[in-house]
Motif scaffolding. Structure first.
Motif, PDB file in Angstrom:
ATOM      1  N   ARG A  55      16.471  23.143  46.618  1.00  0.00           N
ATOM      2  CA  ARG A  55      17.066  24.414  47.187  1.00  0.00           C
ATOM      3  C   ARG A  55      17.797  24.668  48.506  1.00  0.00           C
ATOM      4  O   ARG A  55      18.877  25.149  48.714  1.00  0.00           O
ATOM      5  CB  ARG A  55      16.329  25.693  46.784  1.00  0.00           C
ATOM      6  N   PHE A  58      20.626  22.301  49.114  1.00  0.00           N
ATOM      7  CA  PHE A  58      21.926  22.794  48.529  1.00  0.00           C
ATOM      8  C   PHE A  58      22.584  24.038  49.187  1.00  0.00           C
ATOM      9  O   PHE A  58      23.643  24.137  49.456  1.00  0.00           O
ATOM     10  CB  PHE A  58      21.600  23.494  47.080  1.00  0.00           C
ATOM     11  N   ARG A  59      21.712  24.848  49.762  1.00  0.00           N
ATOM     12  CA  ARG A  59      22.103  25.952  50.861  1.00  0.00           C
ATOM     13  C   ARG A  59      22.620  25.547  51.807  1.00  0.00           C
ATOM     14  O   ARG A  59      23.793  26.000  52.574  1.00  0.00           O
ATOM     15  CB  ARG A  59      21.127  27.291  50.834  1.00  0.00           C
ATOM     16  N   TYR A  72      30.836  24.759  44.891  1.00  0.00           N
ATOM     17  CA  TYR A  72      29.644  25.340  44.380  1.00  0.00           C
ATOM     18  C   TYR A  72      28.796  24.787  43.317  1.00  0.00           C
ATOM     19  O   TYR A  72      27.746  24.588  43.231  1.00  0.00           O
ATOM     20  CB  TYR A  72      29.722  26.846  44.528  1.00  0.00           C
ATOM     21  N   GLU A  73      29.752  24.841  42.146  1.00  0.00           N
ATOM     22  CA  GLU A  73      29.319  24.637  40.804  1.00  0.00           C
ATOM     23  C   GLU A  73      28.756  23.077  40.819  1.00  0.00           C
ATOM     24  O   GLU A  73      27.649  22.836  40.245  1.00  0.00           O
ATOM     25  CB  GLU A  73      30.290  24.838  39.693  1.00  0.00           C
ATOM     26  N   ASN A  76      25.654  22.833  42.963  1.00  0.00           N
ATOM     27  CA  ASN A  76      24.388  23.433  42.056  1.00  0.00           C
ATOM     28  C   ASN A  76      23.894  22.617  41.112  1.00  0.00           C
ATOM     29  O   ASN A  76      22.785  22.432  40.655  1.00  0.00           O
ATOM     30  CB  ASN A  76      24.899  24.792  41.768  1.00  0.00           C
ATOM     31  N   ARG A  79      22.143  19.632  42.148  1.00  0.00           N
ATOM     32  CA  ARG A  79      20.619  20.207  42.817  1.00  0.00           C
ATOM     33  C   ARG A  79      19.738  20.286  41.433  1.00  0.00           C
ATOM     34  O   ARG A  79      18.389  19.709  41.224  1.00  0.00           O
ATOM     35  CB  ARG A  79      20.827  21.473  43.137  1.00  0.00           C
ATOM     36  N   GLU A 237      19.952  32.179  37.433  1.00  0.00           N
ATOM     37  CA  GLU A 237      20.282  30.888  37.721  1.00  0.00           C
ATOM     38  C   GLU A 237      19.163  30.002  37.453  1.00  0.00           C
ATOM     39  O   GLU A 237      18.007  29.914  37.831  1.00  0.00           O
ATOM     40  CB  GLU A 237      20.441  30.528  39.467  1.00  0.00           C
ATOM     41  N   THR A 280      21.703  29.439  33.019  1.00  0.00           N
ATOM     42  CA  THR A 280      22.718  30.124  34.072  1.00  0.00           C
ATOM     43  C   THR A 280      23.654  31.088  33.415  1.00  0.00           C
ATOM     44  O   THR A 280      24.021  30.798  32.575  1.00  0.00           O
ATOM     45  CB  THR A 280      23.474  29.047  34.969  1.00  0.00           C
TER      46      THR A 280
END
Length: 348
Positions: A55, A58-59, A72-73, A76, A79, A237, A280
């Motif tokens: 996490r 990813f950020r 982004y997708e 994510n 991840r 999510e 999600t």
């Protein structure tokens, strides 16, 4: 007398909420312990560290300058794949894990608070049978309606938040007694979900006025309200394959007669949203028409004596709750009501 009744009601609500909170905490602790035993303590801690590490990574990838154009997708999804691959490498009995998750979630939902729509009925204004006419009232004066309209002389608001795990529980409130506005938002946010996290809150916003009973009996309260906004929002999510969540948002019109014979407010359910998922999702729902006129016909659950003056509160309550297992949750309910009139009489 009204102040004493209100304090007694608040005290009973706090005691009940604390008892529920202790019970939910015990259920969650037992569920987490069962998962840790199934995975093995070392594997359980290692999985927690891997999830937090993925996490954070990813950020970090979304920060400028490179993150400004990042997908982004895709990031994510990668991840989640990384976490799932690590979980698969642990060779855990996934069927047993899912049973633990389902049983713990069911126990948490059973223990968390619900507001019963008792003593009230909701309707569109044009479908409702409203207060009787002045001619009918004149023929039966003790049972005549008394109308209360803005500006109202008093107001009240309450908030009862609870959280376990990573949940942040908050609200905003907006009351204008001169215009009859009662409004609030409830936010339940968890962006670092562990095995079982639970958050819930009850919020109310009300105007108040005094009423003198012309006869002995239960009070009938007829609320005319216009909906400024009634919006349910939810972002969920998924973390990895065995995650799960359940989120409920409910809104009511309500009235509370502050009298020793009346043990609780009365409620009429206006809007309800429930979302149970292991995937999600981003969801927004509005079931009430913005600007629409609605009514609630409510009854006190105890009588008031002839000649007594009582304080009455009328407005809105929201009750939101979410339980999640390894799923990020961002829940928000937003309700705005304008109380155009409150009619009160001793019920026939």
């Amino acid at each position: 007398m009204a102040a004493e009744v209100a304090e007694d009601y608040d005290r009973r609500q706090r005691n009940t909420a604390e008892a529920r909170g202790d019970k939910v905490a015990e259920i969650v602790e037992r569920g987490n312990r069962r998962i840790a035993e199934l995975l093995g303590e070392e594997n359980w801690l290692s999985l927690r560290r891997r999830m937090r590490g993925e996490r954070t990574r990813f950020r970090d990838l979304l920060q400028p300058p490179n993150g400004l154009n990042a997908d982004y997708e895709a990031l994510n999804q990668q991840r989640r794949k990384n976490v799932q691959a690590y979980f698969d490498s642990l060779n855990v009995d996934e069927g047993q894990l899912r049973r633990i998750v389902a049983e713990t979630k069911a126990a948490v939902l059973e223990a968390t608070p619900t507001t019963q729509a008792e003593g009230g009925h909701a309707a569109w204004l044009h479908d409702a049978q409203g207060p009787t006419t002045a001619q009918q009232d004149a023929a039966n004066a003790p049972l005549a309606w008394t109308a209360f309209r803005p500006p109202f002389p008093a107001f009240q608001h309450g908030f009862d938040p609870h959280n376990l795990g990573g949940f942040r529980v908050s609200r905003t409130v907006d009351i204008d007694r001169f215009a009859g506005l009662v409004s609030h938002q409830i936010m339940l946010d968890n962006n670092d979900a562990d095995d079982f996290d639970n958050g819930w809150a009850v919020a109310d916003a009300q105007i108040g006025f005094n009423f003198r009973a012309a006869a002995t009996g239960v009070l009938e309260i007829f609320i005319e309200a216009r909906c400024g906004l009634g919006r349910h929002e939810l972002r969920v999510e998924d973390e990895f394959g065995t995650s799960d969540s359940s989120t409920t948002q409910e809104n009511f019109l309500m009235a509370h007669v502050l009298h020793p014979n009346v043990t609780a407010p009365s409620f009429a359910l206006m809007s309800r949203f429930n979302w149970v998922t292991d995937s999600t999702a981003v969801v927004a729902r509005e079931f009430l028409t913005q600007g629409g006129a609605f009514t609630a016909r409510l009854f006190s659950n105890g009588p008031v004596q002839l000649g007594q003056t009582v304080h009455i509160r009328a407005g809105t309550r929201s009750s939101d709750g979410s339980v999640t297992n390894d799923m990020e949750i961002n829940s928000k309910s937003n309700f705005r009501w304008v109380i155009n009139a409150v009619w009160v009489r001793t019920a026939q």
